[in-house]
Design an enzyme around this catalytic site. Structure first.
Site, PDB file in Angstrom:
ATOM      1  N   CYS A 193     -22.260  -7.561 -66.113  1.00  0.00           N
ATOM      2  CA  CYS A 193     -20.949  -8.123 -65.770  1.00  0.00           C
ATOM      3  C   CYS A 193     -19.769  -7.360 -66.390  1.00  0.00           C
ATOM      4  CB  CYS A 193     -20.889  -9.596 -66.149  1.00  0.00           C
ATOM      5  SG  CYS A 193     -21.712  -9.999 -67.691  1.00  0.00           S
ATOM      6  N   HIS A 228     -14.593 -12.653 -68.549  1.00  0.00           N
ATOM      7  CA  HIS A 228     -14.647 -11.622 -69.590  1.00  0.00           C
ATOM      8  C   HIS A 228     -13.315 -10.857 -69.592  1.00  0.00           C
ATOM      9  CE1 HIS A 228     -18.780 -12.528 -69.993  1.00  0.00           C
ATOM     10  NE2 HIS A 228     -19.331 -11.473 -69.444  1.00  0.00           N
TER      11      HIS A 228
HETATM   12  N1  NAP Z   1     -24.091 -15.278 -66.434  1.00  0.00           N
HETATM   13  C1  NAP Z   1     -23.544 -14.085 -66.169  1.00  0.00           C
HETATM   14  O1  NAP Z   1     -22.340 -13.844 -66.371  1.00  0.00           O
HETATM   15  C2  NAP Z   1     -24.411 -13.007 -65.629  1.00  0.00           C
HETATM   16  C3  NAP Z   1     -23.810 -11.859 -65.190  1.00  0.00           C
HETATM   17  C4  NAP Z   1     -24.589 -10.834 -64.686  1.00  0.00           C
HETATM   18  C5  NAP Z   1     -25.946 -10.995 -64.640  1.00  0.00           C
HETATM   19  N2  NAP Z   1     -26.524 -12.135 -65.071  1.00  0.00           N
HETATM   20  C6  NAP Z   1     -27.985 -12.245 -65.004  1.00  0.00           C
HETATM   21  O2  NAP Z   1     -28.348 -13.243 -64.063  1.00  0.00           O
HETATM   22  C7  NAP Z   1     -29.521 -13.907 -64.517  1.00  0.00           C
HETATM   23  C8  NAP Z   1     -29.306 -15.414 -64.573  1.00  0.00           C
HETATM   24  O3  NAP Z   1     -28.162 -15.737 -65.343  1.00  0.00           O
HETATM   25  P1  NAP Z   1     -27.565 -17.221 -65.322  1.00  0.00           P
HETATM   26  O4  NAP Z   1     -26.345 -17.158 -66.136  1.00  0.00           O
HETATM   27  O5  NAP Z   1     -27.515 -17.746 -63.926  1.00  0.00           O
HETATM   28  O6  NAP Z   1     -28.717 -18.011 -66.148  1.00  0.00           O
HETATM   29  P2  NAP Z   1     -29.101 -19.571 -66.091  1.00  0.00           P
HETATM   30  O7  NAP Z   1     -27.954 -20.406 -65.675  1.00  0.00           O
HETATM   31  O8  NAP Z   1     -29.763 -19.831 -67.389  1.00  0.00           O
HETATM   32  O9  NAP Z   1     -30.197 -19.656 -64.896  1.00  0.00           O
HETATM   33  C9  NAP Z   1     -31.454 -19.013 -64.985  1.00  0.00           C
HETATM   34  C10 NAP Z   1     -32.196 -19.179 -63.665  1.00  0.00           C
HETATM   35  O10 NAP Z   1     -33.424 -18.456 -63.740  1.00  0.00           O
HETATM   36  C11 NAP Z   1     -34.505 -19.358 -63.419  1.00  0.00           C
HETATM   37  N3  NAP Z   1     -35.713 -18.971 -64.140  1.00  0.00           N
HETATM   38  C12 NAP Z   1     -35.891 -18.904 -65.480  1.00  0.00           C
HETATM   39  N4  NAP Z   1     -37.159 -18.539 -65.763  1.00  0.00           N
HETATM   40  C13 NAP Z   1     -37.802 -18.382 -64.570  1.00  0.00           C
HETATM   41  C14 NAP Z   1     -39.115 -18.034 -64.186  1.00  0.00           C
HETATM   42  N5  NAP Z   1     -40.044 -17.752 -65.092  1.00  0.00           N
HETATM   43  N6  NAP Z   1     -39.403 -17.977 -62.868  1.00  0.00           N
HETATM   44  C15 NAP Z   1     -38.477 -18.268 -61.928  1.00  0.00           C
HETATM   45  N7  NAP Z   1     -37.202 -18.619 -62.237  1.00  0.00           N
HETATM   46  C16 NAP Z   1     -36.865 -18.659 -63.535  1.00  0.00           C
HETATM   47  C17 NAP Z   1     -33.989 -20.714 -63.850  1.00  0.00           C
HETATM   48  O11 NAP Z   1     -34.751 -21.718 -63.235  1.00  0.00           O
HETATM   49  P3  NAP Z   1     -34.858 -23.207 -63.920  1.00  0.00           P
HETATM   50  O12 NAP Z   1     -33.585 -23.918 -63.605  1.00  0.00           O
HETATM   51  O13 NAP Z   1     -36.024 -23.781 -63.194  1.00  0.00           O
HETATM   52  O14 NAP Z   1     -35.085 -23.004 -65.369  1.00  0.00           O
HETATM   53  C18 NAP Z   1     -32.548 -20.632 -63.344  1.00  0.00           C
HETATM   54  O15 NAP Z   1     -32.532 -20.815 -61.938  1.00  0.00           O
HETATM   55  C19 NAP Z   1     -29.894 -13.235 -65.834  1.00  0.00           C
HETATM   56  O16 NAP Z   1     -30.810 -12.193 -65.544  1.00  0.00           O
HETATM   57  C20 NAP Z   1     -28.600 -12.665 -66.320  1.00  0.00           C
HETATM   58  O17 NAP Z   1     -28.790 -11.557 -67.160  1.00  0.00           O
HETATM   59  C21 NAP Z   1     -25.790 -13.161 -65.555  1.00  0.00           C
END
Ligand code: NAP
Length: 347
Positions: free
Chosen positions: A128, A243
């Site tokens: 990001c 950010h």
């Molecule tokens: N947040 C940001 O600003 C941002 C920016 C760029 C990239 N990202 C990337 O995007 C991803 C998710 O971020 P987020 O902020 O959305 O996180 P989050 O709100 O914690 O959501 C995580 C998601 O992943 C799922 N998950 C976790 N473990 C899993 C597994 N073993 N198998 C299948 N699904 C699984 C969760 O499902 P459950 O609900 O069932 O647990 C949930 O849907 C990460 O890789 C992060 O690095 C985030």
């Protein structure tokens, strides 16, 4: 959803980024004939509005997709993105797992969309903080060539995931009510009313966080210039969304602040907010919910004749993650880089 169109998987559909991707696919009218949500075993069967029950990741459930948008963490992407690709889908992955792999394009829609043509089934969405910065840097790099960047970030807790947002709010509430906070879980220290020079994590023996290394390495890969020198300090601040980044840009050729402002005003995906006398500059609270990158405080660096200072702000969940992923899907659709399974069956 249109009758014709793609069959799309959203992996991590219950998360912050995944739920926004679901919303944006709909709002931006991406040509999907079906969207299927996937998440962890914890969420299987949960009904998500408009897309039905959450599916588990299994060899059977992942068959028959044209496109898969992943935002479920690096280990899930490492294991399941190649399986979706082998089963015929193009994967757009939000995690850091595939980004620096030589045969995986790392793409920002306004910056290097032509790299999408090189995909072998997996496309990576950048980190990001890198994403928003390179949208602002691209026109300056094209005009004057970037030699060196010195970056300080002020990163929101939603970049860490939903649990970190809840932890900031719970700590703030406790402290405002003069109660002790629970032991920190998302970060090494209390994040409420604090600033942590520790966004990301330190590997053993490393003096930079992985977030800082991502800014350094991903910037060079996306701008296609390994000679750019990058110095980065990534700081986590008690902001929920958005950010902010102070970026010192040293160019090879001279570039005035006025010319940089003109270039940025004309750049796709950028909005210039730059009238400091009127207290107009980008702020995280303004960026939240927007898809564009806000740039302001554009000024000459008095310490170097070929350097400028910028302040760059964007919503880390929108342009920093979900918006770009959906934009990449749109570009691949427009350029014929996703083969609908109907076509594959006919071929
Ligand atoms: N947040 C940001 O600003 C941002 C920016 C760029 C990239 N990202 C990337 O995007 C991803 C998710 O971020 P987020 O902020 O959305 O996180 P989050 O709100 O914690 O959501 C995580 C998601 O992943 C799922 N998950 C976790 N473990 C899993 C597994 N073993 N198998 C299948 N699904 C699984 C969760 O499902 P459950 O609900 O069932 O647990 C949930 O849907 C990460 O890789 C992060 O690095 C985030």
């Amino acid at each position: 959803m249109s009758a014709a169109g793609y069959r799309v998987a959203v992996v991590g559909a219950t998360g912050q980024v995944g739920s926004l991707m679901l919303r944006l696919l709909k709002e931006r009218e991406f040509p999907a004939r079906e969207i299927v949500p996937f998440a962890s075993a914890r969420s299987v069967g949960r009904e998500l509005e408009g897309v039905g029950p959450v599916q588990p990741l299994t060899e059977e459930t992942i068959a028959g997709f044209d496109l898969a948008l992943f935002s479920a963490g690096g280990s899930t992407s490492g294991e399941w993105a190649p399986r979706f690709a082998a089963a015929g889908a193009v994967v757009v992955d939000n995690s850091s797992h595939w980004r620096m792999q030589a045969d995986v394009p790392l793409v920002v829609s306004e910056v290097n969309p032509d790299a999408l043509a090189e995909h072998h089934g997996i496309v990576a969405n950048p980190n990001c903080s890198t994403m928003q910065m390179v949208v602002a840097l691209k026109p300056l790099h094209d005009a004057a060539g970037i030699e060196r960047l010195v970056i300080s970030t002020y990163q929101a807790v939603s970049g860490t995931g939903r649990a970190a947002v809840e932890e900031l709010l719970a700590q703030s509430h406790a402290l405002l009510h003069e109660r002790a906070i629970d032991p920190p879980d998302s970060y090494a220290h209390q994040i409420a009313f604090n600033a942590l020079p520790h966004a990301g994590s330190f590997a053993t023996g490393e003096d930079h966080t992985d977030e800082e290394r991502k800014l350094i390495n991903e910037t060079r890969k996306i701008l296609g210039d390994e000679s750019i020198r990058v110095s980065a300090t990534c700081v986590r601040v008690p902001v929920v969304t958005g950010h902010s980044e102070a970026v010192n840009v040293q160019t090879r050729d001279p570039l005035s602040a006025e010319r940089a402002r003109e270039l940025l005003r004309a750049a796709p995906g950028v909005t210039v907010l730059d009238d400091p006398a009127a207290a107009l500059y980008p702020m995280a609270i303004d960026a939240a919910g927007r898809d564009d990158v806000l740039v302001g405080r554009i000024r000459r660096d008095p310490g170097h004749e070929r350097a400028l200072d910028l302040w760059v702000v964007a919503d880390n969940l929108h342009k920093g993650a979900a918006t770009n992923a959906v934009q990449l899907a749109e570009v691949m659709h427009e350029r014929g880089l996703i083969a609908p399974s109907g076509d594959r069956a006919a071929a």
